[in-house]
Write a protein that holds these residues in place. Structure first.
Motif, PDB file in Angstrom:
ATOM      1  N   GLU A  60       1.065  -1.157   0.149  1.00  0.00           N
ATOM      2  CA  GLU A  60      -0.198   0.144   0.210  1.00  0.00           C
ATOM      3  C   GLU A  60       0.786   1.192  -0.206  1.00  0.00           C
ATOM      4  OE1 GLU A  60      -2.799  -0.555   3.295  1.00  0.00           O
ATOM      5  OE2 GLU A  60      -3.387  -1.924   2.905  1.00  0.00           O
ATOM      6  N   ALA A  61       2.223   1.087   0.756  1.00  0.00           N
ATOM      7  CA  ALA A  61       2.939   2.408   0.346  1.00  0.00           C
ATOM      8  C   ALA A  61       3.407   2.224  -0.569  1.00  0.00           C
ATOM      9  CB  ALA A  61       3.973   2.267   2.410  1.00  0.00           C
ATOM     10  N   ALA A  62       3.717   1.467  -1.190  1.00  0.00           N
ATOM     11  CA  ALA A  62       4.555   1.486  -2.700  1.00  0.00           C
ATOM     12  C   ALA A  62       3.808   2.433  -3.406  1.00  0.00           C
ATOM     13  CB  ALA A  62       5.064   0.295  -2.976  1.00  0.00           C
ATOM     14  N   ARG A  63       2.110   1.692  -3.577  1.00  0.00           N
ATOM     15  CA  ARG A  63       1.272   1.980  -4.155  1.00  0.00           C
ATOM     16  C   ARG A  63       1.109   3.736  -3.574  1.00  0.00           C
ATOM     17  NH1 ARG A  63      -2.614  -2.928  -3.605  1.00  0.00           N
ATOM     18  NH2 ARG A  63      -1.907  -4.039  -4.771  1.00  0.00           N
ATOM     19  N   SER A  75       3.771   1.297 -10.040  1.00  0.00           N
ATOM     20  CA  SER A  75       3.292   0.119 -10.641  1.00  0.00           C
ATOM     21  C   SER A  75       3.110  -1.248 -10.150  1.00  0.00           C
ATOM     22  CB  SER A  75       3.830  -0.109 -12.106  1.00  0.00           C
ATOM     23  OG  SER A  75       4.979  -0.263 -12.345  1.00  0.00           O
ATOM     24  N   GLU A  76       2.249  -2.179 -10.120  1.00  0.00           N
ATOM     25  CA  GLU A  76       2.201  -3.625  -9.943  1.00  0.00           C
ATOM     26  C   GLU A  76       3.723  -3.388 -10.018  1.00  0.00           C
ATOM     27  OE1 GLU A  76       0.281  -4.740  -7.405  1.00  0.00           O
ATOM     28  OE2 GLU A  76      -0.956  -3.155  -8.078  1.00  0.00           O
ATOM     29  N   TRP A  77       4.616  -3.572 -10.932  1.00  0.00           N
ATOM     30  CA  TRP A  77       5.555  -4.364 -12.024  1.00  0.00           C
ATOM     31  C   TRP A  77       6.577  -4.143 -10.687  1.00  0.00           C
ATOM     32  CZ3 TRP A  77       6.598  -8.628 -14.272  1.00  0.00           C
ATOM     33  CH2 TRP A  77       5.276  -9.067 -15.161  1.00  0.00           C
ATOM     34  N   ARG A  78       6.433  -2.562 -10.319  1.00  0.00           N
ATOM     35  CA  ARG A  78       7.773  -1.974  -9.517  1.00  0.00           C
ATOM     36  C   ARG A  78       7.937  -2.721  -8.215  1.00  0.00           C
ATOM     37  NH1 ARG A  78      11.191   1.092 -10.190  1.00  0.00           N
ATOM     38  NH2 ARG A  78      12.540   3.141  -7.852  1.00  0.00           N
ATOM     39  N   ILE A  79       6.755  -3.140  -7.942  1.00  0.00           N
ATOM     40  CA  ILE A  79       6.246  -3.451  -6.668  1.00  0.00           C
ATOM     41  C   ILE A  79       6.334  -4.691  -6.372  1.00  0.00           C
ATOM     42  CG2 ILE A  79       4.513  -3.902  -4.580  1.00  0.00           C
ATOM     43  CD1 ILE A  79       2.710  -1.252  -5.772  1.00  0.00           C
TER      44      ILE A  79
END
Length: 253
Positions: A147-150, A155-159
């Motif tokens: 959630e913090a990364a979003r 992006s989902e790929w980066r997460i």
């Protein structure tokens, strides 16, 4: 448990006559490296060794990549049919491999992949056990990190690549060991798919060339077994700390 390995190593330095004699002797009376010279000289075991390395490495890398991706989707993403998809993955764990062996070979033959590296590698690039293992491990990772990364705009790929995978070291090591071991020791599929000597893997070559015209060549067989076992032991020794941790954290008993 250790004694068969010690006997195998010592037997690889004995002649067939010394192995067959009764009563047998534990230590080689006259140690010889003839069995290893036969393996890597006359039988071209170097080619078989390279084939096994190529197949096992690519199968292991494929499982790490694809099982991690599917495990992340099943553990941390919400989409329709998620529970049904996971149930299907678990269901495939109960299906014996021999059930799908013939259809898989027919499919491989129709695609023209017989006697090739793709034919040896592609059918095993992903496994249901690997998906289950990675999903179970990723469930233990806190959602707050995602959630913090979003919120930061990732992006989902980066997460997946920068947040999730760096935390999955123990699970990845466990998956790598299990997959490498299974691929390295795989005998039946390479035996059927590889039709020429230049595509044989070590287990196939060891089984075919350790049997002479009149009797099994036990010294050659044991020398080949040593060559087959050493890479697996090396991988396990290097990754054993992560392997134990991964087994403990993924709930596999």
């Amino acid at each position: 448990m250790v004694m068969p390995f010690i006997w195998m190593i010592l037997g690889s330095f004995k002649t067939d006559a010394e192995i067959r004699q009764y009563p047998t002797e534990f230590l080689p009376r006259e140690p010889t490296v003839e069995n290893y010279e036969t393996l890597f000289g006359r039988l071209d075991f170097t080619t078989f060794f390279i084939n096994s390395i190529v197949v096992a490495v690519f199968v292991t890398l494929g499982n790490i990549v694809f099982c991690s991706m599917i495990g992340y989707a099943l553990a941390k993403l919400e989409f329709r049919g998620k529970k049904l998809l996971f149930a299907l993955v678990l269901g495939t764990l109960m299906v014996p491999g021999v059930v799908t062996f013939v259809p898989l070979f027919v499919l491989t033959a129709n695609l023209g992949l017989v006697n090739s590296y793709p034919g040896l590698i592609l059918p095993f690039l992903i496994s249901p056990l690997g998906v289950f293992l990675m999903r179970q491990f990723m469930l233990s990772l806190p959602d707050e990190l995602i959630e913090a990364a979003r919120i930061d705009g990732a992006s989902e790929w980066r997460i997946f690549l920068r947040v999730i995978m760096p935390l999955c070291g123990p699970a990845v090591a466990t998956l790598a060991i299990l997959t490498f071991l299974a691929s390295w020791n795989n005998f039946l599929w390479p035996l059927v798919v590889a039709t020429t000597e230049d595509m044989y893997t070590l287990p196939v070559a060891l089984a075919l060339y350790s049997v002479g015209q009149n009797a099994a060549r036990y010294g050659l067989m044991m020398a080949g077994a040593v060559v087959v076992v050493v890479p697996v032991l090396a991988v396990f020794v290097i990754l054993q700390r992560y392997f134990v941790q991964g087994i403990a954290l993924t709930g596999i008993k």
